[in-house]
Motif scaffolding. Structure first.
Motif, short mmCIF file in Angstrom:
data_model
loop_
_atom_site.label_atom_id
_atom_site.label_comp_id
_atom_site.label_asym_id
_atom_site.label_seq_id
_atom_site.Cartn_x
_atom_site.Cartn_y
_atom_site.Cartn_z
N GLY A 7 0.65 3.99 14.38
CA GLY A 7 1.04 5.20 15.11
C GLY A 7 2.48 5.61 14.84
O GLY A 7 2.80 6.79 14.74
N LYS A 8 3.36 4.59 14.71
CA LYS A 8 4.77 4.92 14.48
C LYS A 8 4.95 5.62 13.16
O LYS A 8 5.72 6.59 13.03
N LEU A 9 4.24 5.11 12.14
CA LEU A 9 4.33 5.74 10.82
C LEU A 9 3.83 7.18 10.89
O LEU A 9 4.47 8.10 10.37
N ALA A 10 2.70 7.35 11.57
CA ALA A 10 2.12 8.70 11.65
C ALA A 10 3.08 9.65 12.38
O ALA A 10 3.25 10.80 11.98
N PHE A 11 3.71 9.14 13.43
CA PHE A 11 4.61 9.99 14.20
C PHE A 11 5.84 10.38 13.36
O PHE A 11 6.25 11.54 13.31
N TRP A 12 6.40 9.39 12.67
CA TRP A 12 7.56 9.67 11.82
C TRP A 12 7.17 10.68 10.73
O TRP A 12 7.91 11.62 10.43
N ARG A 13 5.97 10.51 10.17
CA ARG A 13 5.53 11.42 9.12
C ARG A 13 5.38 12.84 9.68
O ARG A 13 5.76 13.82 9.04
N PHE A 14 4.85 12.92 10.89
CA PHE A 14 4.68 14.25 11.50
C PHE A 14 6.03 14.92 11.72
O PHE A 14 6.25 16.08 11.37
N LEU A 15 6.98 14.14 12.27
CA LEU A 15 8.31 14.73 12.54
C LEU A 15 8.96 15.17 11.24
O LEU A 15 9.58 16.23 11.16
N THR A 16 8.82 14.34 10.20
CA THR A 16 9.48 14.62 8.93
C THR A 16 8.86 15.81 8.20
O THR A 16 9.54 16.62 7.58
N ALA A 17 7.54 15.90 8.27
CA ALA A 17 6.88 16.97 7.51
C ALA A 17 6.87 18.29 8.25
O ALA A 17 6.88 19.35 7.64
N TRP A 18 6.87 18.24 9.58
CA TRP A 18 6.70 19.49 10.35
C TRP A 18 7.90 19.86 11.19
O TRP A 18 8.46 20.94 11.03
N LEU A 19 8.25 18.96 12.13
CA LEU A 19 9.29 19.37 13.08
C LEU A 19 10.65 19.57 12.41
O LEU A 19 11.30 20.61 12.59
N SER A 20 11.10 18.58 11.61
CA SER A 20 12.43 18.70 11.00
C SER A 20 12.57 19.92 10.11
O SER A 20 13.55 20.63 10.22
N PRO A 21 11.61 20.19 9.21
CA PRO A 21 11.83 21.37 8.36
C PRO A 21 11.99 22.64 9.19
O PRO A 21 12.85 23.47 8.87
N ILE A 22 11.21 22.77 10.26
CA ILE A 22 11.33 23.98 11.07
C ILE A 22 12.67 24.01 11.78
O ILE A 22 13.41 24.99 11.73
N ALA A 23 13.02 22.89 12.43
CA ALA A 23 14.27 22.86 13.21
C ALA A 23 15.48 23.07 12.30
O ALA A 23 16.38 23.84 12.62
N VAL A 24 15.47 22.40 11.15
CA VAL A 24 16.65 22.52 10.28
C VAL A 24 16.72 23.93 9.67
O VAL A 24 17.80 24.49 9.50
N SER A 25 15.56 24.53 9.38
CA SER A 25 15.58 25.92 8.88
C SER A 25 16.20 26.84 9.92
O SER A 25 16.95 27.76 9.57
#
Ligand code: PHE
Length: 473
Positions: free
Chosen positions: A441-459
């Motif tokens: 689950g931790k890997l999946a969560f980190w992957r989700f944050l990295t692929a989705w949340l961070s790109p949007i927030a940093v943009s």
């Protein structure tokens, strides 16, 4: 070709101290309390913590992964992972952008650290003044009135001799340490400076809790006033979280390259993020009780530390001594950060020019020093120079603020954005996942944050930074 010795940390603790040293800096002690003070305290802190956990920490982990896998400077490490992932080496741009950011940050960082050094000097002479006056516990800056103390900063900004000497001393120290190497220079410095830093932080916080208004500081930092929040504040909190954790600047990638293969990266990244945030909050708990008890304004802005605190120390018991310790503490924090900034560029230069570490450190450090001189002069004789004057957001800023703004609004978010898209979408998943040490689950969560949340927030940081008028108010 010069044989380059493979360098590395001698232990996991050494890496953690060095990386926490890189992360903890002027951003934690000077900027964080300033921003929290200006933006309503608790609400800002809450948003800040969310940014650290959801966006900052996943990026810290991504950067350390790139570094450890690549085993080289930020650019070459990124290039290696791009090649092994069979994608264009253009993706390695984030390493190059990060190295440029580190270079530029250090130019003005060293000037500000020079101000800190100047205040160390002021308090040393003040402390001895207090001793010889027969009353070692007299307040700080004995012979000055409350109106005179804040004028020191203005006077400093007019005094090129002091500004430049302090900048020179600070750069000299930074270069000398980096030139000695990873184990003998950087690691050793961190091993002495960081524990001392933590002891001072705790001692001064305890002092503030006794003599200052600790309760008020606690409620200010932890009672959220959501009426102060708007999109601009959220954007600011995220930008500060990334700067504070040194994300986007190549420093973490570079330090990650010296981490032994068996070290588990995810818990280590979490420790860095936790320590950095803890120090920022502690800095608030150290500064605000003192500021409140002197009846000063917590929303003073960038002069909070340099003008308000010296006034406050004047009226406190043993103020000159505590003031001295306080500025020594900031100085240590700044030094370990500037070491990481220089190392990020030096590691690249050693590889690129195949030169010795000493040569790279003095060469790169020398150029940074010269640009720093221009930053210092932009406080006075060059204050009207506009290096990016054609660009609306920089039309009114001097050299120093332009470099600071350009790095914060353009380079760091661009580097972070490419990093997160690269790790989230492009890099070989097997390699990256294995390096992360995460699973389930931790890997999946980190992957989700990295692929989705961070790109949007940093943009969003990037867009609102470049086009502030788009910010919904
Ligand atoms: N994180 C440091 C601070 O808070 C600044 C820094 C940024 C250091 C980027 C290294 C790299 O002051």
């Amino acid at each position: 070709m010069v044989a380059v010795k493979q360098e590395g940390w001698s232990s996991r603790t050494a890496f953690i101290l060095a990386a926490v040293g890189a992360a903890v800096g002027l951003g934690n002690i000077w900027r964080f309390p300033t921003l929290a003070g200006e933006n309503g305290g608790g609400a800002f802190v809450l948003i800040y913590i969310a940014c650290v956990v959801l966006i900052g920490l996943p990026l810290v982990l991504s950067e350390v992964i790139v570094g450890r896998h690549g085993g080289s400077d930020a650019y070459h490490s990124a290039e290696k992972l791009a090649k092994e992932s069979n994608v264009s080496s253009g993706w390695a741009a984030f390493g190059g952008v990060g190295i440029s950011a580190a270079f530029l940050i250090l130019t003005f960082y060293s000037v500000v650290a020079g101000w800190v050094l100047y205040y160390v000097g002021v308090f040393i002479s003040d402390f001895f003044g207090a001793l010889t006056s027969g009353d070692p516990f007299a307040g700080a800056l004995l012979n000055e009135t409350k109106e005179e103390i804040p004028q020191r900063m203005g006077a400093l900004f007019e005094n090129n001799f002091i500004l430049l000497s302090m900048h020179t001393i600070f750069m000299f120290l930074t270069i000398a340490i980096v030139a000695r190497g990873v184990t003998d220079g950087i690691e050793k410095a961190a091993t002495y400076l960081m524990p001392t830093f933590f002891i001072l932080l705790i001692l001064i916080t305890i002092y503030g809790a006794f003599v200052g208004e600790f309760g008020r500081a606690v409620s200010f930092l932890f009672t959220p006033d959501f009426s102060k929040l708007n999109a601009g504040v959220v954007n600011e909190a995220l930008g500060q979280a990334l700067f504070s954790m040194s994300v986007g600047s190549a420093a973490l990638i570079t330090y990650g390259a010296y981490v032994p293969k068996e070290t588990k990266l995810a818990p280590t990244a979490a420790m860095i993020a936790f320590a950095d945030t803890g120090v920022a909050i502690m800095a608030g708990l150290m500064i605000f009780p003192i500021v409140f008890s002197a009846g000063l304004d917590v929303a003073a802005g960038p002069t909070l530390v340099f003008q308000s605190l010296p006034i406050a120390f004047q009226s406190m018991p043993a103020g000159s001594f505590v003031g001295l310790l306080f500025f020594v503490l900031i100085f240590f924090a700044a030094l370990t950060s500037s070491i990481s900034l220089l190392e990020a560029v030096v590691a690249w230069a050693i590889k690129k020019f195949q030169c010795s570490r000493a040569m790279a450190a003095w060469g790169v450090g020398g150029v940074i020093f010269l640009v720093g001189v221009a930053c210092a002069l932009s406080l006075n004789i060059w204050s009207e120079l506009r290096i990016l004057g054609f660009w609306g957001i920089f039309a009114e800023t001097n050299i120093m603020d332009t470099i600071d703004g350009f790095v914060g609004k353009v380079l760091l978010p661009v580097a972070a954005l490419i990093t997160t898209i690269f790790i989230g979408w492009k890099a070989d998943k097997k390699l990256v996942d294995a390096e992360s040490g995460l699973n389930g689950g931790k890997l999946a969560f980190w992957r989700f944050l990295t692929a989705w949340l961070s790109p949007i927030a940093v943009s969003l940081i990037l867009i609102f930074g470049l086009f502030p008028s788009l910010l919904p108010s």
